[in-house]
Design a protein around this motif. Structure first.
Motif, PDB file in Angstrom:
ATOM      1  N   ASN A 193       0.522  -1.307  -0.014  1.00  0.00           N
ATOM      2  CA  ASN A 193      -0.181  -0.002   0.189  1.00  0.00           C
ATOM      3  C   ASN A 193       0.860   1.154  -0.008  1.00  0.00           C
ATOM      4  O   ASN A 193       0.720   2.409  -0.394  1.00  0.00           O
ATOM      5  CB  ASN A 193      -0.933  -0.036   1.267  1.00  0.00           C
ATOM      6  N   ILE A 194       1.951   1.126   0.643  1.00  0.00           N
ATOM      7  CA  ILE A 194       2.867   2.313   0.478  1.00  0.00           C
ATOM      8  C   ILE A 194       3.289   2.719  -0.763  1.00  0.00           C
ATOM      9  O   ILE A 194       3.571   3.868  -0.981  1.00  0.00           O
ATOM     10  CB  ILE A 194       3.985   2.317   1.769  1.00  0.00           C
ATOM     11  N   LYS A 195       3.783   1.525  -1.265  1.00  0.00           N
ATOM     12  CA  LYS A 195       4.367   1.962  -2.862  1.00  0.00           C
ATOM     13  C   LYS A 195       3.227   2.521  -3.749  1.00  0.00           C
ATOM     14  O   LYS A 195       3.237   3.184  -4.580  1.00  0.00           O
ATOM     15  CB  LYS A 195       4.557   0.476  -3.549  1.00  0.00           C
ATOM     16  N   GLU A 196       1.873   2.034  -3.448  1.00  0.00           N
ATOM     17  CA  GLU A 196       0.881   2.639  -4.134  1.00  0.00           C
ATOM     18  C   GLU A 196       0.718   4.266  -3.949  1.00  0.00           C
ATOM     19  O   GLU A 196       0.723   4.852  -4.852  1.00  0.00           O
ATOM     20  CB  GLU A 196      -0.495   1.899  -3.679  1.00  0.00           C
ATOM     21  N   VAL A 197       0.770   4.433  -2.805  1.00  0.00           N
ATOM     22  CA  VAL A 197       0.667   5.878  -2.215  1.00  0.00           C
ATOM     23  C   VAL A 197       2.135   6.810  -2.816  1.00  0.00           C
ATOM     24  O   VAL A 197       1.874   7.745  -3.147  1.00  0.00           O
ATOM     25  CB  VAL A 197       0.701   5.991  -0.739  1.00  0.00           C
ATOM     26  N   GLU A 198       3.264   6.042  -2.845  1.00  0.00           N
ATOM     27  CA  GLU A 198       4.201   6.642  -3.173  1.00  0.00           C
ATOM     28  C   GLU A 198       4.280   6.977  -4.743  1.00  0.00           C
ATOM     29  O   GLU A 198       4.979   8.004  -5.133  1.00  0.00           O
ATOM     30  CB  GLU A 198       5.459   5.982  -2.992  1.00  0.00           C
ATOM     31  N   SER A 199       3.596   6.257  -5.429  1.00  0.00           N
ATOM     32  CA  SER A 199       3.215   6.396  -6.858  1.00  0.00           C
ATOM     33  C   SER A 199       2.627   7.609  -7.235  1.00  0.00           C
ATOM     34  O   SER A 199       2.213   7.978  -8.647  1.00  0.00           O
ATOM     35  CB  SER A 199       3.056   5.206  -7.524  1.00  0.00           C
TER      36      SER A 199
END
Length: 80
Positions: free
Chosen positions: A17-23
């Protein structure tokens, strides 16, 4: 599933989920929320190493809640 497995599963989900937000582009206030979520994730790992599973689970749960607030603002959570 025991407590350790559950916490580890939640840590994996947080990483996804953090990768999703960082994108995506987020606002400054949301960046602070994400930073807080990451701090709680770090606390999760610390308490897991200390074998304090209850506190560790509480930390990852809170981290998910903070991150989900940002994800919800950007329609990254879809109601089914």
């Amino acid at each position: 599933m025991d407590a350790i497995e559950r916490i580890e599963k939640d840590l994996e989900l947080f990483a996804k989920n953090i990768k999703e937000v960082e994108s995506i582009k987020i606002h400054d206030r949301e960046k602070k929320i994400v930073e807080m979520a990451q701090n709680y994730r770090d606390d999760t790992e610390y308490y897991l190493k200390q074998k304090d599973h209850l506190t560790s689970f509480g930390c990852i749960t809170y981290a998910h809640g903070l991150l989900d607030a940002v994800r919800l603002q950007h329609d990254l959570i879809i109601d089914e």
